[in-house]
Design a protein around this motif. Structure first.
Motif, PDB file in Angstrom:
ATOM      1  N   THR A 199     -28.033-138.442 126.474  1.00 41.96           N
ATOM      2  CA  THR A 199     -26.747-138.023 127.026  1.00 41.96           C
ATOM      3  C   THR A 199     -25.690-138.386 125.985  1.00 41.96           C
ATOM      4  O   THR A 199     -25.943-139.202 125.093  1.00 41.96           O
ATOM      5  N   PRO A 200     -24.485-137.809 126.072  1.00 42.64           N
ATOM      6  CA  PRO A 200     -23.438-138.181 125.105  1.00 42.64           C
ATOM      7  C   PRO A 200     -23.171-139.683 125.074  1.00 42.64           C
ATOM      8  O   PRO A 200     -22.976-140.255 123.991  1.00 42.64           O
ATOM      9  N   GLU A 201     -23.173-140.330 126.252  1.00 40.61           N
ATOM     10  CA  GLU A 201     -22.940-141.777 126.292  1.00 40.61           C
ATOM     11  C   GLU A 201     -24.071-142.534 125.615  1.00 40.61           C
ATOM     12  O   GLU A 201     -23.842-143.487 124.860  1.00 40.61           O
ATOM     13  N   GLU A 202     -25.301-142.133 125.899  1.00 31.26           N
ATOM     14  CA  GLU A 202     -26.462-142.771 125.268  1.00 31.26           C
ATOM     15  C   GLU A 202     -26.424-142.583 123.757  1.00 31.26           C
ATOM     16  O   GLU A 202     -26.743-143.494 122.997  1.00 31.26           O
ATOM     17  N   ARG A 203     -26.030-141.408 123.332  1.00 33.92           N
ATOM     18  CA  ARG A 203     -25.970-141.113 121.903  1.00 33.92           C
ATOM     19  C   ARG A 203     -24.976-142.028 121.192  1.00 33.92           C
ATOM     20  O   ARG A 203     -25.281-142.587 120.126  1.00 33.92           O
ATOM     21  N   ARG A 204     -23.789-142.181 121.771  1.00 35.29           N
ATOM     22  CA  ARG A 204     -22.768-143.024 121.149  1.00 35.29           C
ATOM     23  C   ARG A 204     -23.235-144.473 121.063  1.00 35.29           C
ATOM     24  O   ARG A 204     -23.048-145.142 120.038  1.00 35.29           O
ATOM     25  N   ALA A 205     -23.850-144.965 122.141  1.00 39.00           N
ATOM     26  CA  ALA A 205     -24.329-146.351 122.142  1.00 39.00           C
ATOM     27  C   ALA A 205     -25.460-146.539 121.132  1.00 39.00           C
ATOM     28  O   ALA A 205     -25.522-147.568 120.437  1.00 39.00           O
ATOM     29  N   PHE A 206     -26.348-145.551 121.047  1.00 37.52           N
ATOM     30  CA  PHE A 206     -27.478-145.636 120.118  1.00 37.52           C
ATOM     31  C   PHE A 206     -26.982-145.637 118.676  1.00 37.52           C
ATOM     32  O   PHE A 206     -27.447-146.426 117.839  1.00 37.52           O
ATOM     33  N   GLU A 207     -26.026-144.767 118.373  1.00 38.61           N
ATOM     34  CA  GLU A 207     -25.474-144.720 117.012  1.00 38.61           C
ATOM     35  C   GLU A 207     -24.797-146.031 116.642  1.00 38.61           C
ATOM     36  O   GLU A 207     -24.990-146.552 115.536  1.00 38.61           O
ATOM     37  N   ALA A 241     -24.798-151.153 113.654  1.00 38.42           N
ATOM     38  CA  ALA A 241     -24.663-152.606 113.758  1.00 38.42           C
ATOM     39  C   ALA A 241     -25.893-153.297 113.183  1.00 38.42           C
ATOM     40  O   ALA A 241     -25.784-154.286 112.437  1.00 38.42           O
ATOM     41  N   GLU A 242     -27.061-152.794 113.503  1.00 35.25           N
ATOM     42  CA  GLU A 242     -28.312-153.367 112.985  1.00 35.25           C
ATOM     43  C   GLU A 242     -28.387-153.232 111.471  1.00 35.25           C
ATOM     44  O   GLU A 242     -28.767-154.169 110.754  1.00 35.25           O
ATOM     45  N   LEU A 243     -28.012-152.058 110.959  1.00 36.17           N
ATOM     46  CA  LEU A 243     -28.082-151.822 109.518  1.00 36.17           C
ATOM     47  C   LEU A 243     -27.102-152.715 108.764  1.00 36.17           C
ATOM     48  O   LEU A 243     -27.415-153.224 107.686  1.00 36.17           O
ATOM     49  N   ARG A 244     -25.917-152.924 109.329  1.00 36.16           N
ATOM     50  CA  ARG A 244     -24.938-153.798 108.673  1.00 36.16           C
ATOM     51  C   ARG A 244     -25.465-155.233 108.611  1.00 36.16           C
ATOM     52  O   ARG A 244     -25.318-155.913 107.592  1.00 36.16           O
ATOM     53  N   ALA A 245     -26.088-155.698 109.698  1.00 37.42           N
ATOM     54  CA  ALA A 245     -26.644-157.045 109.701  1.00 37.42           C
ATOM     55  C   ALA A 245     -27.765-157.166 108.668  1.00 37.42           C
ATOM     56  O   ALA A 245     -27.890-158.186 107.978  1.00 37.42           O
ATOM     57  N   ALA A 279     -15.713-149.559 110.912  1.00 38.77           N
ATOM     58  CA  ALA A 279     -15.253-150.351 112.056  1.00 38.77           C
ATOM     59  C   ALA A 279     -15.809-151.766 112.012  1.00 38.77           C
ATOM     60  O   ALA A 279     -15.324-152.650 112.740  1.00 38.77           O
ATOM     61  N   GLY A 280     -16.831-151.988 111.175  1.00 42.54           N
ATOM     62  CA  GLY A 280     -17.338-153.338 110.957  1.00 42.54           C
ATOM     63  C   GLY A 280     -18.237-153.887 112.043  1.00 42.54           C
ATOM     64  O   GLY A 280     -18.383-155.107 112.156  1.00 42.54           O
ATOM     65  N   VAL A 281     -18.852-152.991 112.836  1.00 43.91           N
ATOM     66  CA  VAL A 281     -19.708-153.493 113.918  1.00 43.91           C
ATOM     67  C   VAL A 281     -20.930-154.210 113.336  1.00 43.91           C
ATOM     68  O   VAL A 281     -21.514-153.787 112.344  1.00 43.91           O
ATOM     69  N   VAL A 282     -21.288-155.334 113.941  1.00 45.98           N
ATOM     70  CA  VAL A 282     -22.465-156.107 113.539  1.00 45.98           C
ATOM     71  C   VAL A 282     -23.233-156.457 114.800  1.00 45.98           C
ATOM     72  O   VAL A 282     -22.625-156.775 115.826  1.00 45.98           O
ATOM     73  N   GLY A 283     -24.550-156.406 114.735  1.00 40.13           N
ATOM     74  CA  GLY A 283     -25.325-156.765 115.917  1.00 40.13           C
ATOM     75  C   GLY A 283     -26.769-156.338 115.779  1.00 40.13           C
ATOM     76  O   GLY A 283     -27.288-156.213 114.671  1.00 40.13           O
ATOM     77  N   ARG A 284     -27.394-156.117 116.929  1.00 36.95           N
ATOM     78  CA  ARG A 284     -28.798-155.729 116.964  1.00 36.95           C
ATOM     79  C   ARG A 284     -28.968-154.497 117.831  1.00 36.95           C
ATOM     80  O   ARG A 284     -28.296-154.346 118.856  1.00 36.95           O
ATOM     81  N   LEU A 285     -29.868-153.639 117.402  1.00 38.55           N
ATOM     82  CA  LEU A 285     -30.198-152.444 118.179  1.00 38.55           C
ATOM     83  C   LEU A 285     -31.013-152.867 119.388  1.00 38.55           C
ATOM     84  O   LEU A 285     -32.032-153.538 119.258  1.00 38.55           O
TER      85      LEU A 285
END
Length: 279
Positions: free
Chosen positions: A166-174, A179-183, A214-220
């Motif tokens: 869904t569009p919401e799922e897509r945005r969260a997944f991206e 975030a995972e790649l930045r970490a 945007a500098g997001v950092v985290g885990r998928l």
């Protein structure tokens, strides 16, 4: 470090890996219990001719990607993998590089999950290996090369996919992928391949560049996935992401609750396999 020594090592290790151990059919007349050259080539994703030239000492400078693929196909230990890199005239990847080695213990775990779609990726989300059920479910990845094997690249550069969001799922997944790649990039700042991937993604995808800046950092985070399969139709599966912290590997496992329609479709896929399927 001669090409002859490299060839001797490859032949010795090829002879000790049985087709059954590597997930290949073991029937028919065989002169030896080990892998044939064409089987090693298939598992490593390279040509039979190139395997032959390596073993005969007529190809002395394989790339790091080829050596890594051969090490995985031959199920080498960490020390054996380092030895193979050196025999190829290469420096074994150090701690500053994204690890791409699937240890024998992880490989044994995967061998037990023959009826379950499983893929193994490195910390940069580049697919290292996929079992036949993964290929049947999501499309055969064996022909992909370079960044085509990277999940972030495929999602942001518009590669075909059977996963439906869904569009919401897509945005969260991206956002989770970036975030995972930045970490990962922070853990391995000297990895040139990873830096090249990020440069290409920023240049080729406005959405990736926006999220990266945007500098997001985290885990998928893992979640359920809806997959549109060309033969069995839609099926929603649990998608669990298992992390092998010591080797920085990601094991992606797809499963369905027993007795559900999705479980029945998954069982059908184990029979159908990848025959007559197109991605």
């Amino acid at each position: 470090m001669t090409a002859t020594e490299l060839g001797h090592a490859l032949r010795r290790w090829r002879d000790r890996v049985s087709p059954g151990t590597a997930g290949l059919p073991s029937g028919g007349q065989r002169r030896a219990a080990g892998l044939r050259r064409e089987e090693l080539a298939l598992l490593a994703g390279i040509s039979v001719d190139y395997v032959t030239r390596l073993e005969q000492g007529r190809a002395a400078n394989p790339s790091g990607q080829v050596v890594e693929a051969l090490a995985r196909a031959l199920r080498l230990s960490g020390d054996e993998r380092a030895y193979l890199f050196r025999r190829a005239g290469l420096v074994p990847p150090g701690p500053e590089m994204v690890p791409g080695h699937i240890t024998p213990s992880v490989q044994r775990l995967l061998d037990r999950l023959v009826d379950t779609p499983v893929g193994v990726s490195d910390a940069a989300m580049t697919l290292l290996m996929a079992n036949p059920m993964y290929a049947a479910l999501l499309g055969d990845p064996s022909g992909r090369r370079g960044f085509e094997r990277n999940g972030v690249w495929r999602n942001f550069m518009g590669a075909p996919t059977r996963v439906r969001h869904t569009p919401e799922e897509r945005r969260a997944f991206e956002a989770g992928m970036v975030a995972e790649l930045r970490a990962t990039a922070a853990r391995y700042p000297a990895d040139r391949q990873l830096r090249c991937l990020i440069v290409e993604l920023r240049a080729g995808s406005e959405r990736f560049a926006e999220l990266w800046d945007a500098g997001v950092v985290g885990r998928l985070e893992a979640s359920s996935k809806t997959i549109e399969h060309p033969q069995v139709g839609l099926l929603t599966l649990d998608c669990d992401l298992l992390r092998v912290e010591g080797n920085d590997l990601h094991i992606l496992v797809y499963s369905a609750e027993p007795g559900t329609e999705a479980a029945e479709k998954l069982e059908l896929l184990s029979v159908v396999g990848t025959q007559s399927l197109v991605e």
